[in-house]
Motif scaffolding. Structure first.
Motif, PDB file in Angstrom:
ATOM      1  N   ILE A  97     -28.847 -17.147 -45.000  1.00 57.53           N
ATOM      2  CA  ILE A  97     -27.479 -17.493 -45.415  1.00 57.53           C
ATOM      3  C   ILE A  97     -26.491 -16.493 -44.822  1.00 57.53           C
ATOM      4  N   LEU A  98     -26.805 -15.207 -44.976  1.00 52.25           N
ATOM      5  CA  LEU A  98     -25.917 -14.169 -44.439  1.00 52.25           C
ATOM      6  C   LEU A  98     -25.769 -14.275 -42.926  1.00 52.25           C
ATOM      7  N   ASN A  99     -26.888 -14.429 -42.223  1.00 51.81           N
ATOM      8  CA  ASN A  99     -26.858 -14.444 -40.761  1.00 51.81           C
ATOM      9  C   ASN A  99     -26.208 -15.713 -40.216  1.00 51.81           C
ATOM     10  N   THR A 100     -26.484 -16.837 -40.824  1.00 52.05           N
ATOM     11  CA  THR A 100     -25.917 -18.105 -40.351  1.00 52.05           C
ATOM     12  C   THR A 100     -24.396 -18.065 -40.360  1.00 52.05           C
ATOM     13  N   PHE A 101     -23.820 -17.658 -41.480  1.00 54.72           N
ATOM     14  CA  PHE A 101     -22.361 -17.673 -41.555  1.00 54.72           C
ATOM     15  C   PHE A 101     -21.730 -16.541 -40.745  1.00 54.72           C
ATOM     16  N   ALA A 102     -22.439 -15.430 -40.573  1.00 56.27           N
ATOM     17  CA  ALA A 102     -21.925 -14.363 -39.708  1.00 56.27           C
ATOM     18  C   ALA A 102     -21.908 -14.824 -38.251  1.00 56.27           C
ATOM     19  N   VAL A 103     -22.987 -15.456 -37.814  1.00 53.17           N
ATOM     20  CA  VAL A 103     -23.041 -15.962 -36.430  1.00 53.17           C
ATOM     21  C   VAL A 103     -21.991 -17.052 -36.233  1.00 53.17           C
ATOM     22  N   TYR A 104     -21.823 -17.911 -37.215  1.00 52.63           N
ATOM     23  CA  TYR A 104     -20.785 -18.948 -37.139  1.00 52.63           C
ATOM     24  C   TYR A 104     -19.424 -18.314 -36.895  1.00 52.63           C
ATOM     25  N   ARG A 105     -19.089 -17.270 -37.673  1.00 52.06           N
ATOM     26  CA  ARG A 105     -17.787 -16.610 -37.517  1.00 52.06           C
ATOM     27  C   ARG A 105     -17.668 -15.926 -36.154  1.00 52.06           C
ATOM     28  N   VAL A 107     -19.125 -16.749 -33.300  1.00 55.25           N
ATOM     29  CA  VAL A 107     -18.947 -17.771 -32.250  1.00 55.25           C
ATOM     30  C   VAL A 107     -17.580 -18.443 -32.385  1.00 55.25           C
ATOM     31  N   ALA A 108     -17.153 -18.722 -33.603  1.00 60.82           N
ATOM     32  CA  ALA A 108     -15.841 -19.354 -33.799  1.00 60.82           C
ATOM     33  C   ALA A 108     -14.719 -18.440 -33.311  1.00 60.82           C
ATOM     34  N   ASP A 109     -14.824 -17.159 -33.608  1.00 67.76           N
ATOM     35  CA  ASP A 109     -13.804 -16.215 -33.141  1.00 67.76           C
ATOM     36  C   ASP A 109     -13.792 -16.123 -31.618  1.00 67.76           C
ATOM     37  N   ALA A 110     -14.981 -16.084 -31.011  1.00 67.29           N
ATOM     38  CA  ALA A 110     -15.057 -16.007 -29.546  1.00 67.29           C
ATOM     39  C   ALA A 110     -14.488 -17.275 -28.909  1.00 67.29           C
ATOM     40  N   ILE A 145     -19.523 -12.761 -27.196  1.00 68.20           N
ATOM     41  CA  ILE A 145     -20.343 -12.871 -28.403  1.00 68.20           C
ATOM     42  C   ILE A 145     -21.358 -11.745 -28.523  1.00 68.20           C
ATOM     43  N   ALA A 146     -21.939 -11.316 -27.419  1.00 70.45           N
ATOM     44  CA  ALA A 146     -23.098 -10.415 -27.453  1.00 70.45           C
ATOM     45  C   ALA A 146     -22.915  -9.141 -28.282  1.00 70.45           C
ATOM     46  N   PRO A 147     -21.840  -8.377 -28.125  1.00 66.92           N
ATOM     47  CA  PRO A 147     -21.753  -7.135 -28.900  1.00 66.92           C
ATOM     48  C   PRO A 147     -21.747  -7.352 -30.415  1.00 66.92           C
ATOM     49  N   ARG A 148     -20.950  -8.295 -30.876  1.00 65.65           N
ATOM     50  CA  ARG A 148     -20.898  -8.552 -32.331  1.00 65.65           C
ATOM     51  C   ARG A 148     -22.196  -9.153 -32.824  1.00 65.65           C
ATOM     52  N   TRP A 149     -22.819 -10.010 -32.012  1.00 62.72           N
ATOM     53  CA  TRP A 149     -24.092 -10.624 -32.422  1.00 62.72           C
ATOM     54  C   TRP A 149     -25.178  -9.560 -32.554  1.00 62.72           C
ATOM     55  N   ILE A 150     -25.243  -8.636 -31.605  1.00 60.33           N
ATOM     56  CA  ILE A 150     -26.229  -7.559 -31.680  1.00 60.33           C
ATOM     57  C   ILE A 150     -25.985  -6.699 -32.911  1.00 60.33           C
ATOM     58  N   ASP A 151     -24.721  -6.364 -33.176  1.00 60.72           N
ATOM     59  CA  ASP A 151     -24.399  -5.603 -34.386  1.00 60.72           C
ATOM     60  C   ASP A 151     -24.860  -6.343 -35.636  1.00 60.72           C
ATOM     61  N   GLN A 152     -24.646  -7.647 -35.678  1.00 65.70           N
ATOM     62  CA  GLN A 152     -25.045  -8.435 -36.843  1.00 65.70           C
ATOM     63  C   GLN A 152     -26.558  -8.432 -37.013  1.00 65.70           C
ATOM     64  N   GLN A 153     -27.305  -8.509 -35.933  1.00 65.64           N
ATOM     65  CA  GLN A 153     -28.762  -8.520 -36.053  1.00 65.64           C
ATOM     66  C   GLN A 153     -29.286  -7.154 -36.505  1.00 65.64           C
ATOM     67  N   VAL A 154     -28.608  -6.084 -36.115  1.00 54.63           N
ATOM     68  CA  VAL A 154     -28.975  -4.757 -36.621  1.00 54.63           C
ATOM     69  C   VAL A 154     -28.710  -4.679 -38.117  1.00 54.63           C
ATOM     70  N   VAL A 155     -27.607  -5.251 -38.566  1.00 54.87           N
ATOM     71  CA  VAL A 155     -27.310  -5.295 -40.002  1.00 54.87           C
ATOM     72  C   VAL A 155     -28.385  -6.091 -40.736  1.00 54.87           C
ATOM     73  N   ILE A 156     -28.838  -7.181 -40.163  1.00 60.03           N
ATOM     74  CA  ILE A 156     -29.906  -7.974 -40.784  1.00 60.03           C
ATOM     75  C   ILE A 156     -31.186  -7.155 -40.856  1.00 60.03           C
TER      76      ILE A 156
END
Length: 185
Positions: A97-105, A107-110, A145-156
């Protein structure tokens, strides 16, 4: 018994814990990213009226601390729903749930920040839509997308440590068993 001997003696348990963490993070990374990308695609292409609701849910989910979501899904949600899930499944659902909506945001922002002049220039230069997509838009979107996505996966990955707190009683039991064998009171 020194620390290295303890680690060596319980290497199977440590390896099993590491494997569980890798499985949890790998599942959440892959599935959460795909669902997040899919949700953004649905909101931008098929159902644009769904975007405000998805944005609201993403905002609310991001405001909830991960540990609170984990505990809520494990204790009250399972009691209220009548479903009983394993700690691994509960952690998977919470982190998904956390990762899905973070990735959505992300990609939407990008997509919102993507400079439109690149696609216009590609069209004027005679590139087709598919050539523009693969040679211009995809590399630039990945770069955004890559920098924020990598940061999000580290948070996960870091949040997966909190998932072990769901079954904290079991962890304490194992730790007490190891302590009683190692230190022999």
């Amino acid at each position: 018994m020194n620390s290295f001997e303890v680690i060596w003696e319980y290497k199977e348990a440590l390896a099993a814990g590491f494997a569980t963490t890798v499985a949890l993070v790998g599942l959440v990374l892959l599935v959460g990213t795909l669902i997040g990308l899919g949700l953004e695609w649905v909101c931008s292409r098929l159902l644009p009226w769904l975007r405000p609701a998805a944005d609201l849910v993403a905002f609310c989910i991001s405001a909830i601390p991960a540990l609170v979501l984990l505990f809520w899904l494990y204790y009250p949600a399972q009691t209220l729903s009548g479903f009983t899930l394993s700690p691994f499944a509960t952690a998977s659902v919470a982190l998904l749930i956390l990762n899905t909506f973070a990735v959505y945001r992300i990609v939407a922002d990008a997509a919102a920040e993507f400079p439109k002049q690149y696609t216009a220039t590609a069209m004027v230069s005679g590139l087709t839509r598919s050539q523009t997509l693969w040679h211009i838009q995809t590399p630039l979107m990945l770069r955004l997308i890559a920098p924020r996505w990598i940061d999000q996966q580290v948070v996960i990955l870091q949040t997966s440590v909190f998932a072990s707190l769901i079954s904290v009683e079991e962890i304490f039991r194992v730790a007490q068993r190891i302590n009683s064998r190692v230190y022999e009171p």
